[in-house]
Design a protein around this motif. Structure first.
Motif, PDB file in Angstrom:
ATOM      1  N   SER A 179      41.254  42.691  39.059  1.00  0.00           N
ATOM      2  CA  SER A 179      40.366  41.761  38.357  1.00  0.00           C
ATOM      3  C   SER A 179      41.066  40.499  37.872  1.00  0.00           C
ATOM      4  O   SER A 179      40.401  39.562  37.437  1.00  0.00           O
ATOM      5  CB  SER A 179      39.713  42.458  37.158  1.00  0.00           C
ATOM      6  N   TYR A 199      32.738  44.773  40.279  1.00  0.00           N
ATOM      7  CA  TYR A 199      32.398  44.117  39.015  1.00  0.00           C
ATOM      8  C   TYR A 199      32.744  45.026  37.841  1.00  0.00           C
ATOM      9  O   TYR A 199      32.512  46.233  37.877  1.00  0.00           O
ATOM     10  CB  TYR A 199      30.912  43.778  38.974  1.00  0.00           C
ATOM     11  N   LEU A 209      34.013  34.972  39.977  1.00  0.00           N
ATOM     12  CA  LEU A 209      34.457  35.621  41.212  1.00  0.00           C
ATOM     13  C   LEU A 209      34.024  34.808  42.426  1.00  0.00           C
ATOM     14  O   LEU A 209      34.780  34.684  43.397  1.00  0.00           O
ATOM     15  CB  LEU A 209      33.895  37.046  41.297  1.00  0.00           C
ATOM     16  N   ILE A 217      30.541  41.468  45.824  1.00  0.00           N
ATOM     17  CA  ILE A 217      30.772  41.995  44.482  1.00  0.00           C
ATOM     18  C   ILE A 217      29.928  43.252  44.338  1.00  0.00           C
ATOM     19  O   ILE A 217      28.690  43.197  44.373  1.00  0.00           O
ATOM     20  CB  ILE A 217      30.391  40.958  43.409  1.00  0.00           C
TER      21      ILE A 217
END
Length: 269
Positions: A179, A199, A209, A217
């Motif tokens: 992340s 996510y 993103l 995602i």
């Protein structure tokens, strides 16, 4: 390029919600999601089985059979393919494609927390692409999962694995647990296929993103876990004599999601 593959190359990333049963998938599609994935944790937990232990082959195939003819594109989380034999993994892929699935997730993580040998996972990917060329293979590496976080992940191993998976024919790659924006940016520079990120409510937002260049995602098990949490919270509030807030579909609205018995496919054995 298939319609599902094209969603990974559109102007905005593919936001893929993950369902665990027929009703959740149809309800998500009704909200305008063109594609829906399945969550292996949700499928396993709903059946009282452990996730990631190759115990849900039948449950996964049965769900795919129920969903594959729906008005949305279906991608199936098949854990590690339910086998370490590439030919058996290819057989699973053929069954999924036969009932309408357009994508498959294959992960290199194992139940004991180790990772499958790179060559073995690459062989699974190659076998699937040979058996079902049109099936979108999203090759997942668990170098940042579970519980490692960005401080524990190994970028060198991640790059080595994803390069091998690309070379084996993967259409996209998935690194759940990654992340940190700078690491995502660095990884993207090494890839020739779309990158999928999981996510997280505590991680970058969807717009962030997207700006980084992530093309897919996934919501993973988040929706299932939130639904489970909401059910428990609601029961506890009612028991305590407190009011319950929040929207819930009516009985009739849920019934409307269900297919008539005459339209249901036979369940796989």
């Amino acid at each position: 390029m298939t319609a599902f593959a094209a969603l990974h190359h559109a102007g905005t990333p593919l936001l893929l919600p993950n369902a665990w049963d027929h009703a959740s998938a149809v309800a998500l599609a009704a909200q305008g999601f063109a594609a829906v994935g399945t969550t292996s944790l949700g499928v396993a937990a709903a059946a009282g089985l452990p996730d990631g232990a190759a115990a849900t082959r039948d449950a996964t195939l049965n769900l795919a059979l129920a969903l594959g003819s729906g008005p949305f594109l279906l991608s199936v989380d098949a854990e590690g393919g339910f086998s370490d034999d590439p030919d058996e993994v290819a057989a699973v892929a053929r069954e999924l494609a036969a009932v309408g699935a357009v994508g498959i997730n294959l992960e290199d993580g194992r139940p004991d927390g180790t990772l499958a040998p790179v060559g073995l996972h690459a062989a699974k990917i190659a076998a699937v692409k040979s058996a079902v060329p049109g099936l979108f293979v999203n090759a997942r590496t668990d170098t940042y999962w579970p519980g490692n976080g960005d401080d524990g992940g190994d970028m060198d191993d991640t790059n080595r694995r994803l390069d091998a998976y690309q070379q084996a024919g993967a259409d996209g790659v998935f690194v759940p647990g990654l992340s940190e924006p700078s690491r995502i940016t660095a990884l993207l520079k090494t890839l020739d296929v779309p990158l999928n990120i999981l996510y997280s409510p505590t991680g970058p937002t969807v717009p962030v993103l997207a700006d980084l260049g992530v093309r897919r995602i996934s919501l993973g098990s988040l929706l299932y876990r939130r639904a489970l949490g909401a059910a428990v919270e609601t029961a506890a509030l009612i028991r305590a004599g407190r009011s319950v807030d929040g929207a819930a579909p009516t009985y009739g609205e849920v019934q409307a999601l269900v297919r008539p018995a005459s339209e249901r496919p036979d369940v796989l054995g």
